[in-house]
Design a protein around this motif. Structure first.
Motif, PDB file in Angstrom:
ATOM      1  N   GLU A 142       0.832  -1.210   0.000  1.00 42.71           N
ATOM      2  CA  GLU A 142       0.000   0.000   0.000  1.00 42.71           C
ATOM      3  C   GLU A 142       0.867   1.260   0.000  1.00 42.71           C
ATOM      4  O   GLU A 142       1.744   1.424   0.853  1.00 42.71           O
ATOM      5  CB  GLU A 142      -0.913   0.015   1.226  1.00 42.71           C
ATOM      6  N   LEU A 143       0.615   2.131  -0.953  1.00 42.59           N
ATOM      7  CA  LEU A 143       1.277   3.430  -1.029  1.00 42.59           C
ATOM      8  C   LEU A 143       0.241   4.517  -0.785  1.00 42.59           C
ATOM      9  O   LEU A 143      -0.835   4.512  -1.398  1.00 42.59           O
ATOM     10  CB  LEU A 143       1.921   3.637  -2.400  1.00 42.59           C
ATOM     11  N   GLU A 157      -6.049  11.188  -3.791  1.00 39.25           N
ATOM     12  CA  GLU A 157      -7.154  10.241  -3.908  1.00 39.25           C
ATOM     13  C   GLU A 157      -6.780   9.020  -4.744  1.00 39.25           C
ATOM     14  O   GLU A 157      -7.125   7.888  -4.407  1.00 39.25           O
ATOM     15  CB  GLU A 157      -8.379  10.942  -4.496  1.00 39.25           C
ATOM     16  N   SER A 158      -6.100   9.234  -5.843  1.00 36.18           N
ATOM     17  CA  SER A 158      -5.709   8.127  -6.716  1.00 36.18           C
ATOM     18  C   SER A 158      -4.197   8.166  -6.908  1.00 36.18           C
ATOM     19  O   SER A 158      -3.677   8.982  -7.670  1.00 36.18           O
ATOM     20  CB  SER A 158      -6.429   8.245  -8.068  1.00 36.18           C
ATOM     21  N   ILE A 159      -3.490   7.274  -6.207  1.00 42.11           N
ATOM     22  CA  ILE A 159      -2.030   7.293  -6.216  1.00 42.11           C
ATOM     23  C   ILE A 159      -1.455   6.483  -7.378  1.00 42.11           C
ATOM     24  O   ILE A 159      -0.319   6.736  -7.815  1.00 42.11           O
ATOM     25  CB  ILE A 159      -1.482   6.764  -4.874  1.00 42.11           C
ATOM     26  N   ALA A 160      -2.212   5.508  -7.891  1.00 42.54           N
ATOM     27  CA  ALA A 160      -1.707   4.683  -8.995  1.00 42.54           C
ATOM     28  C   ALA A 160      -1.524   5.547 -10.236  1.00 42.54           C
ATOM     29  O   ALA A 160      -2.468   6.177 -10.717  1.00 42.54           O
ATOM     30  CB  ALA A 160      -2.667   3.535  -9.280  1.00 42.54           C
ATOM     31  N   GLY A 161      -0.305   5.594 -10.752  1.00 47.37           N
ATOM     32  CA  GLY A 161      -0.014   6.406 -11.919  1.00 47.37           C
ATOM     33  C   GLY A 161       0.221   7.871 -11.606  1.00 47.37           C
ATOM     34  O   GLY A 161       0.426   8.674 -12.525  1.00 47.37           O
ATOM     35  N   GLY A 168       8.873  14.657 -10.376  1.00 50.03           N
ATOM     36  CA  GLY A 168       8.628  14.168 -11.721  1.00 50.03           C
ATOM     37  C   GLY A 168       8.601  12.654 -11.823  1.00 50.03           C
ATOM     38  O   GLY A 168       8.497  12.115 -12.922  1.00 50.03           O
ATOM     39  N   VAL A 169       8.689  11.944 -10.690  1.00 50.17           N
ATOM     40  CA  VAL A 169       8.645  10.478 -10.728  1.00 50.17           C
ATOM     41  C   VAL A 169       7.200  10.005 -10.677  1.00 50.17           C
ATOM     42  O   VAL A 169       6.332  10.664 -10.112  1.00 50.17           O
ATOM     43  CB  VAL A 169       9.456   9.854  -9.567  1.00 50.17           C
ATOM     44  N   ARG A 170       6.955   8.838 -11.283  1.00 55.79           N
ATOM     45  CA  ARG A 170       5.614   8.277 -11.333  1.00 55.79           C
ATOM     46  C   ARG A 170       5.536   7.044 -10.453  1.00 55.79           C
ATOM     47  O   ARG A 170       6.454   6.217 -10.434  1.00 55.79           O
ATOM     48  CB  ARG A 170       5.262   7.892 -12.779  1.00 55.79           C
ATOM     49  N   PHE A 171       4.442   6.908  -9.712  1.00 59.32           N
ATOM     50  CA  PHE A 171       4.257   5.794  -8.791  1.00 59.32           C
ATOM     51  C   PHE A 171       3.264   4.785  -9.355  1.00 59.32           C
ATOM     52  O   PHE A 171       2.164   5.151  -9.770  1.00 59.32           O
ATOM     53  CB  PHE A 171       3.745   6.294  -7.437  1.00 59.32           C
ATOM     54  N   SER A 179       5.453  -4.631  -4.204  1.00 65.37           N
ATOM     55  CA  SER A 179       5.285  -4.550  -5.663  1.00 65.37           C
ATOM     56  C   SER A 179       5.366  -3.123  -6.210  1.00 65.37           C
ATOM     57  O   SER A 179       5.090  -2.910  -7.394  1.00 65.37           O
ATOM     58  CB  SER A 179       3.937  -5.157  -6.059  1.00 65.37           C
ATOM     59  N   LEU A 180       5.731  -2.174  -5.395  1.00 59.46           N
ATOM     60  CA  LEU A 180       5.772  -0.782  -5.848  1.00 59.46           C
ATOM     61  C   LEU A 180       6.828  -0.587  -6.935  1.00 59.46           C
ATOM     62  O   LEU A 180       7.946  -1.089  -6.831  1.00 59.46           O
ATOM     63  CB  LEU A 180       6.076   0.146  -4.672  1.00 59.46           C
ATOM     64  N   LYS A 181       6.464   0.165  -7.961  1.00 59.40           N
ATOM     65  CA  LYS A 181       7.403   0.594  -8.988  1.00 59.40           C
ATOM     66  C   LYS A 181       7.419   2.126  -9.008  1.00 59.40           C
ATOM     67  O   LYS A 181       6.360   2.758  -8.981  1.00 59.40           O
ATOM     68  CB  LYS A 181       7.012   0.069 -10.378  1.00 59.40           C
TER      69      LYS A 181
END
Length: 236
Positions: A142-143, A157-161, A168-171, A179-181
């Motif tokens: 969980e992030l 609210e929406s952390i994916a992407g 400038g980094v994308r989560f 599994s976080l990238k």
């Protein structure tokens, strides 16, 4: 331990003999998973800003927010300070850094983290000017992230992407534990040292194979040239 003051105006006069220890006596991590993520995030950020002399990146470094009050401190697992020079520090004393607070901080959860500590840490970051705060729980996958808004740090609210405004980094949290990238602006992911070494070894092997092929081609060309000379054919 983290601490807060009611208001900055209420703080006492600064004592000249105040000590600011470089260590709070707490371990950097509670387990190998947490340590691996702390190192991966910190080193990924360090690499991201390697060409920026005005960006300071640190991991598990004590941040003292108020001069004369050494109890007002915390040690983010990773932090980025844009506008401050690179260099070695025993701690980050904000008043000696032109008053610049870390804009982005990361925390990696471990089973030993208590809810009261998490709340106190959040209040510290909110009170002392952090603009982006990210908390990752590798066991749950969980992030959670917060951005500074009109009312303080507000949850994303929406952390994916989601792309960090400052970094400038994308989560991409992925599915399941661990599994976080995290992707750099150029699309390259944050990698562990072992993953980086594997890529380096693969690239070296590819380069060696290319060199061997080139050597073989040259050998064949030399043999052909020698054969043609034997037949009386001279090559220009």
């Amino acid at each position: 331990m983290d601490a807060l003051t009611p208001t900055l105006a209420a703080r006492p006069a600064v004592a000249l003999d105040v000590e600011y220890p470089d260590s709070d006596g707490q371990p950097m991590s509670d387990n190998t998973t947490q340590f691996r993520w702390i190192v991966t995030i910190k080193e990924g950020l360090e690499s991201l800003f390697r060409d920026r002399a005005d960006v300071f990146v640190a991991g598990d470094l004590l941040w003292y927010a108020v001069e004369g009050q050494p109890k007002i401190r915390t040690a983010p697992d990773a932090m980025v300070v844009i506008g401050r020079p690179k260099g070695e520090r025993g701690s980050y004393m904000q008043w000696l850094e032109d008053g610049v607070a870390p804009q982005v901080v990361f925390e990696v959860h471990s089973p030993g983290n208590r809810m009261s500590d998490a709340v106190r840490r959040f209040r510290f970051y909110e009170h002392y000017g952090v603009e982006e705060y990210y908390h990752y729980d590798p066991d749950r996958g969980e992030l959670t992230g917060w951005l500074r808004g009109d009312s303080g740090l507000e949850e994303i609210e929406s952390i994916a992407g989601f792309t960090s405004p400052r970094l400038g980094v994308r989560f991409e949290p992925g599915d399941g534990p661990d599994s976080l990238k995290i992707y750099r602006p150029d699309g390259r992911p944050f990698l562990t040292y072992l993953e980086l070494e594997s890529l380096w070894l693969a690239e070296r092997q590819r380069a060696d194979q290319e060199r061997q092929r080139a050597d073989q081609e040259q050998l064949r060309a030399d043999r052909l040239a020698a054969k043609l000379r034997e037949m009386g054919i001279e090559l220009d």
